[in-house]
Write a protein that holds these residues in place. Structure first.
Motif, PDB file in Angstrom:
ATOM      1  N   MET A   8      -7.722   8.270 -14.619  1.00  0.00           N
ATOM      2  CA  MET A   8      -7.699   7.281 -13.522  1.00  0.00           C
ATOM      3  C   MET A   8      -6.963   6.005 -13.957  1.00  0.00           C
ATOM      4  SD  MET A   8     -11.172   7.592 -11.315  1.00  0.00           S
ATOM      5  CE  MET A   8     -12.332   8.138 -12.531  1.00  0.00           C
ATOM      6  N   LEU A   9      -7.225   5.619 -15.214  1.00  0.00           N
ATOM      7  CA  LEU A   9      -6.520   4.434 -15.734  1.00  0.00           C
ATOM      8  C   LEU A   9      -5.013   4.680 -15.785  1.00  0.00           C
ATOM      9  CD1 LEU A   9      -8.783   3.239 -18.699  1.00  0.00           C
ATOM     10  CD2 LEU A   9      -8.241   1.968 -16.614  1.00  0.00           C
ATOM     11  N   ALA A  12      -3.721   4.517 -12.229  1.00  0.00           N
ATOM     12  CA  ALA A  12      -3.748   3.140 -11.714  1.00  0.00           C
ATOM     13  C   ALA A  12      -2.681   2.284 -12.400  1.00  0.00           C
ATOM     14  CB  ALA A  12      -5.135   2.540 -11.937  1.00  0.00           C
ATOM     15  N   LEU A  15       0.722   3.158 -10.992  1.00  0.00           N
ATOM     16  CA  LEU A  15       0.929   2.592  -9.652  1.00  0.00           C
ATOM     17  C   LEU A  15       1.187   1.090  -9.737  1.00  0.00           C
ATOM     18  CD1 LEU A  15      -1.777   4.431  -7.516  1.00  0.00           C
ATOM     19  CD2 LEU A  15       0.691   4.749  -7.452  1.00  0.00           C
ATOM     20  N   PHE A  16       0.405   0.419 -10.606  1.00  0.00           N
ATOM     21  CA  PHE A  16       0.559  -1.030 -10.726  1.00  0.00           C
ATOM     22  C   PHE A  16       1.976  -1.390 -11.187  1.00  0.00           C
ATOM     23  CE2 PHE A  16       0.512  -4.828 -13.451  1.00  0.00           C
ATOM     24  CZ  PHE A  16       0.174  -5.779 -12.483  1.00  0.00           C
TER      25      PHE A  16
END
Lengths: 449, 189
Positions: A8-9, A12, A15-16
């Motif tokens: 998940m990290l 994320a 995406l960031f």
């Protein structure tokens, strides 16, 4: 930290950095390196460059710059305009023949150039003014060119398919062949719509004229003599021979895909030199510069995407995500639909290259487990990504058309492509019902070979 | 706006090179120097690209018509095309040709957007700098250990590693200069 949390990290973080606006190649590379630092042995950081080099130094991947070179050579010449004119004079007797000529010109040009935006630009420059002069609405003219241009990533030599072949470890020759049937289906669907739309607009023009209105250009008859029809052929036949020759070299077993790319690029230069007298260094330099701009950008994304996928695999993120999807227990068609919707959404933001290389490790194992033929899926995924090139509110081809025909308002272009998005969905459904449309030709040819 | 790319001839996001600072400044000189270097390396990359295509074409002719084995052609082409890719990386960056997602750029207030752009260049420069450093390490090892490929032709790996190192170094410098130019521009409007 559990694999799920790391995964998940990872997602994320990606995406960031991407939405921050960091170039895609560097975004993927930097996320991979940061996760290597925190979650992988320290020595792994020493092998980053070697990993990228080894992934990039694949002769199959390196055929991409040469296919781009071939496309740029043809794209920068007036071949697109001539091709369109030739098809037009030969099919103009058919109702909606002008629209059909545009679809066929797009398909043939796309097969030679291998690029959707280049096809839209080359055929649209000649085709859109011609269609509008003959009374076609701006919406229809824009839609047909935008949609016709998308055939570039479905027909061989499709760069998208080269990457899919690498990512999915499928035969490139089989994938190239698998694209031909669905591309033909799309050409037929688009042509059928062109006839329908022509008849509808013709009737409206006739009604308006009969009611005392102005005579639309739709109602003017146009004929070409046999001499006129034959005169145009010498300018386009060499390119059709090039297209055929490249396919024979590839499937006749004379050349590998990379050799075909080299041969195709060289022959394209010979042809534009002979047919259009494009041979001086000042003519050739912009073609080479444009090729390097595109191919370097693309190869950087490919190299870093492969590093990104390597880290994802090392950290078991892709395997865990794939297992999670498999254990979700949905039917194979729901799984396929979910994956295709995800591809559509990703297509809003990412180029097909990144979508394929980033998602392949996650989506392909569940699809294989569900019993899907990965060559067939490659074709379906490509059509869905084609939609990304034209579906509103974004889509690269829409903006290419807007540049080619600035007098057509953007909303007209957008509404013009909507029916073609619908036809592409129909094509995907037909492929689900009749997978042989894609798998038939490769089975036939490859079995014989 | 969506990220463009992935399919052959693609329009670049920004076709005009980055603004050049005042000619008399050191930064201006550095920008001009790298622009000159990029132009020269672009020509070299063009030659490598054409040679790569020619070698592959020649391979087909040699194998089928003259029955001469061409075990060297793939590696020679790989070296040339990898070289062309890395050596033209800084040139592409000079036009901001490495595609990015700019979806939110227009939604942000100008001040926040400036910070965003600064961060973008900073992250890109940091990554490329790291990659360049590791590339030089790899190049040094290949040179010292006389590493070659595993084929019968076995050309030295220092050649492509050298191109990669030089290309990534120039790319880092190019991004750093763009970052500095951006910074200078805002400091001295």
């Amino acid at each position: 930290m559990s694999t799920a949390t790391i995964g998940m990290l990872y997602g994320a973080g990606t995406l960031f950095v991407m939405f921050l606006g960091v170039p895609i190649a560097f975004a993927l590379g930097s996320v991979a390196v940061v996760f290597m630092y925190f979650f992988m042995p320290a020595s792994s950081l020493d092998t980053v460059t070697q990993n990228v080099y080894e992934e990039m130094a694949s002769i199959t991947l390196l055929s991409i710059p040469l296919f781009i070179l071939k496309g740029a050579a043809i794209g920068k010449s007036p071949a697109g305009k001539d091709l369109y004119s030739a098809i037009h004079v030969w099919v103009q007797k058919i109702p909606g023949g002008l629209g059909i000529a545009n679809v066929f010109a797009c398909a043939l040009f796309a097969a030679m150039a291998g690029s959707s935006p280049a096809t839209c630009s080359a055929i649209g420059t000649a085709g859109i003014p011609e269609m509008r002069m003959r009374g076609y609405s701006g919406r229809f003219a824009a839609g047909i060119i935008a949609a016709g241009g998308t055939l570039g990533i479905l027909l061989p030599p499709s760069i998208t398919m080269i990457l899919y072949a690498v990512a999915s470890e499928q035969s490139l020759g089989r994938l190239f062949l698998a694209g031909i049937g669905p591309a033909t289906l799309l050409v037929l669907l688009f042509s059928g719509y062109a006839v329908y739309r022509y008849k509808k607009e013709y009737q409206l023009a006739r009604l308006a004229y009969d009611a005392g209105g102005d005579k639309s250009a739709y109602l003017n008859d146009e004929t070409f003599t046999l001499r006129e029809k034959l005169r145009i052929l010498p300018r386009v036949l060499p390119f059709v021979i090039l297209l055929t020759g490249v396919m024979i070299a590839l499937y006749g077993g004379y050349a590998t895909p990379s050799e075909t790319a080299g041969l195709g690029a060289l022959l394209a230069f010979v042809l534009i030199a002979i047919v259009y007298k494009i041979w001086r260094p000042r003519d050739i330099k912009p073609i080479l510069a444009s090729t390097l701009k595109d191919s370097t950008m693309l190869m950087f994304i490919i190299g870093m995407s492969l590093l990104y996928s390597y880290v994802m695999s090392y950290l078991h993120i892709s395997q865990s995500a794939a297992e999670w999807v498999v254990h979700f227990g949905v039917s194979k068609w729901v799984l396929l639909a979910a994956i295709l919707v995800m591809v559509v959404v990703l297509g809003f933001f990412l180029p097909p290259v990144s979508i394929i290389l980033m998602t392949a490790p996650i989506i392909l194992p569940p699809l294989r487990a569900a019993g899907f033929d990965l060559v067939w899926f490659g074709v379906v995924m490509t059509i869905v990504m084609e939609m990304g090139l034209i579906h509103p509110p974004v889509g690269l081809n829409i903006f290419v058309i807007k540049n080619v025909a600035p007098d057509i308002p953007l909303h007209e272009v957008v509404w013009g492509v909507v029916p073609f998005v619908g036809l592409m969905i129909v094509a995907v459904l037909l492929l689900c019902w009749f997978p042989g449309i894609a798998t038939g030709l490769p089975s036939l040819v490859m079995t014989r070979n | 706006m969506r990220a463009e790319g992935g399919l052959g001839q693609l329009p670049l996001q920004n076709e005009s090179p980055a603004p050049r600072p005042r000619a008399e400044s050191r930064l201006g000189l550095a920008v001009r120097a790298i622009a000159y270097l990029n132009d020269k390396l672009l020509v070299l990359s063009m030659i490598a690209l054409v040679l790569g295509g020619a070698i592959l074409s020649l391979g087909v002719l040699l194998r089928y018509f003259l029955k001469i084995p061409t075990d060297w052609q793939d590696e020679a082409s790989v070296f040339l095309l990898v070289g062309a890719t890395f050596l033209s990386g800084a040139y592409v960056q000079s036009y901001r040709g490495h595609v990015a997602i700019e979806a939110f750029a227009h939604l942000l207030p100008p001040g926040v957007n400036r910070v965003r752009m600064f961060l973008v260049d900073l992250i890109a420069a940091a990554f490329c700098g790291f990659f360049a450093w590791k590339s030089w390490t790899l190049f040094h090892e290949a040179l010292v250990d006389h590493q070659t490929t595993t084929s019968t032709w076995s050309p030295p790996l220092a050649i492509p590693y050298g191109c990669m190192s030089l290309g990534m170094t120039l790319l880092t410098v190019q991004i750093a200069l763009q970052l500095a130019t951006r910074f200078t521009k805002h400091e001295r409007p």
